[in-house]
Write an enzyme that holds these catalytic residues in place. Structure first.
Site, PDB file in Angstrom:
ATOM      1  N   LYS A   1      68.185 -34.068 -58.092  1.00 18.90           N
ATOM      2  CA  LYS A   1      68.656 -33.923 -56.717  1.00 18.90           C
ATOM      3  C   LYS A   1      70.104 -33.436 -56.651  1.00 18.90           C
ATOM      4  O   LYS A   1      70.835 -33.433 -57.638  1.00 18.90           O
ATOM      5  CB  LYS A   1      68.483 -35.241 -55.955  1.00 18.90           C
ATOM      6  CG  LYS A   1      67.029 -35.514 -55.591  1.00 18.90           C
ATOM      7  CD  LYS A   1      66.874 -36.746 -54.715  1.00 18.90           C
ATOM      8  CE  LYS A   1      65.414 -36.927 -54.296  1.00 18.90           C
ATOM      9  NZ  LYS A   1      65.218 -38.155 -53.502  1.00 18.90           N
TER      10      LYS A   1
ATOM     11  N   ARG B   1      61.015 -42.169 -60.135  1.00 22.38           N
ATOM     12  CA  ARG B   1      60.222 -40.982 -59.791  1.00 22.38           C
ATOM     13  C   ARG B   1      60.947 -39.767 -60.363  1.00 22.38           C
ATOM     14  O   ARG B   1      62.047 -39.439 -59.932  1.00 22.38           O
ATOM     15  CB  ARG B   1      60.090 -40.881 -58.271  1.00 22.38           C
ATOM     16  CG  ARG B   1      59.288 -39.704 -57.759  1.00 22.38           C
ATOM     17  CD  ARG B   1      59.247 -39.721 -56.234  1.00 22.38           C
ATOM     18  NE  ARG B   1      58.466 -38.625 -55.692  1.00 22.38           N
ATOM     19  CZ  ARG B   1      58.951 -37.410 -55.430  1.00 22.38           C
ATOM     20  NH1 ARG B   1      60.235 -37.157 -55.658  1.00 22.38           N
ATOM     21  NH2 ARG B   1      58.171 -36.455 -54.940  1.00 22.38           N
TER      22      ARG B   1
END
Length: 268
Positions: A214, A248
């Site tokens: 991210k 995740r």
């Protein structure tokens, strides 16, 4: 399905979209999706998280990019069918649309990963309860303004969503919480949430951490998505230290190795 006292679980990311920030278009055919899912399972993924709409921060607020229910079903359902035919690994479906959740759960998916914490579609909680499925409730909001301490706001949001879940009949033992790194948060706010992850354990639910590749990592290291593996691993290890139960990730094998080492230290 999970024994959180034993170890950290690895959720492998499978995007069947043309436009995901990290791997858009790579796995948006059934055969390619299956091939990648098998690879992640062989690398040690405990659960596959399948998404048919790009949910990168800010993306779904732009109407032109919105994926309608029929299109999302076309992307997701054939892959769910194939994965259930070929794999024993549990399947999570990343969606905030009740219809997509319903059709996926009918085919045997075990979890719904809702980035809007059961708030976007009023039927979502009832659908999950009907199928006695697991749910991951993520914190999210429009904008990055908070009228109180950010962690208090996140905890309040998550507990309100837990109330929605329990009122609908979702099993309390099948609820997982996600602080929503990258969603409704600035770079500095994301770092603060990561620093204070341990505070979420007071809520009494398993915690899922999704930081893989991210922008909080990209902005820190000044690297493109495919070169953010080490940064992701750092958050995995520090997250486990602070009580995270599921991570995740895109890069399953590398994060699993790091998680095993962190588990040996922190879980004993």
């Amino acid at each position: 399905m999970f024994d959180y006292n034993k170890r950290t679980y690895i959720m492998g990311i499978l995007n069947v979209t043309p436009d995901s920030f990290s791997d858009g278009g790579k796995f948006n055919s059934v055969d390619e999706a299956l091939k990648h899912a098998i690879k992640m399972v062989e690398e040690g993924a405990d659960i596959i998280d399948l998404g048919g709409e790009s949910t990168r921060p800010g993306h779904i607020y732009v109407d032109v990019d919105y994926v309608d229910v029929d299109e999302e079903l076309k992307r997701v359902i054939p892959v769910v069918k194939k994965l259930k035919e070929e794999l024993d690994t549990p399947i999570s479906v990343d969606t905030y649309k009740a219809k997509v959740a319903d059709e996926s759960l009918k085919l045997g998916a075990e979890m719904i990963n809702d980035i809007w914490g059961l708030r976007k579609d009023k039927d979502m909680a009832n659908v999950i309860a009907k199928h006695n499925a697991y749910v991951c409730i993520m914190h999210n909001q429009d904008g990055t303004e908070y009228d109180k301490d950010i962690m208090e706001s996140i905890k309040e949001f998550l507990l309100e969503s837990v109330d929605i879940a329990i009122e609908a009949g979702i099993d309390k033992n099948k609820i997982v919480l996600d602080p929503g790194i990258g969603f409704g948060k600035t770079y500095e706010q994301n770092l603060e949430v990561l620093k204070r992850l341990g505070e979420l354990k007071t809520l009494g639910y398993p915690i899922l951490l999704g930081t893989s590749r991210k922008s909080v990592i990209g902005n820190t290291l000044n690297l493109p998505p495919q070169e953010r593996v080490e940064g992701t691993i750092a958050t995995t290890v520090l997250g486990i230290r602070d009580g995270v139960d599921i991570v995740r990730v895109h890069d399953v094998e590398k994060n699993l190795r790091a998680a095993k080492m962190a588990d040996a230290i922190y879980r004993g």
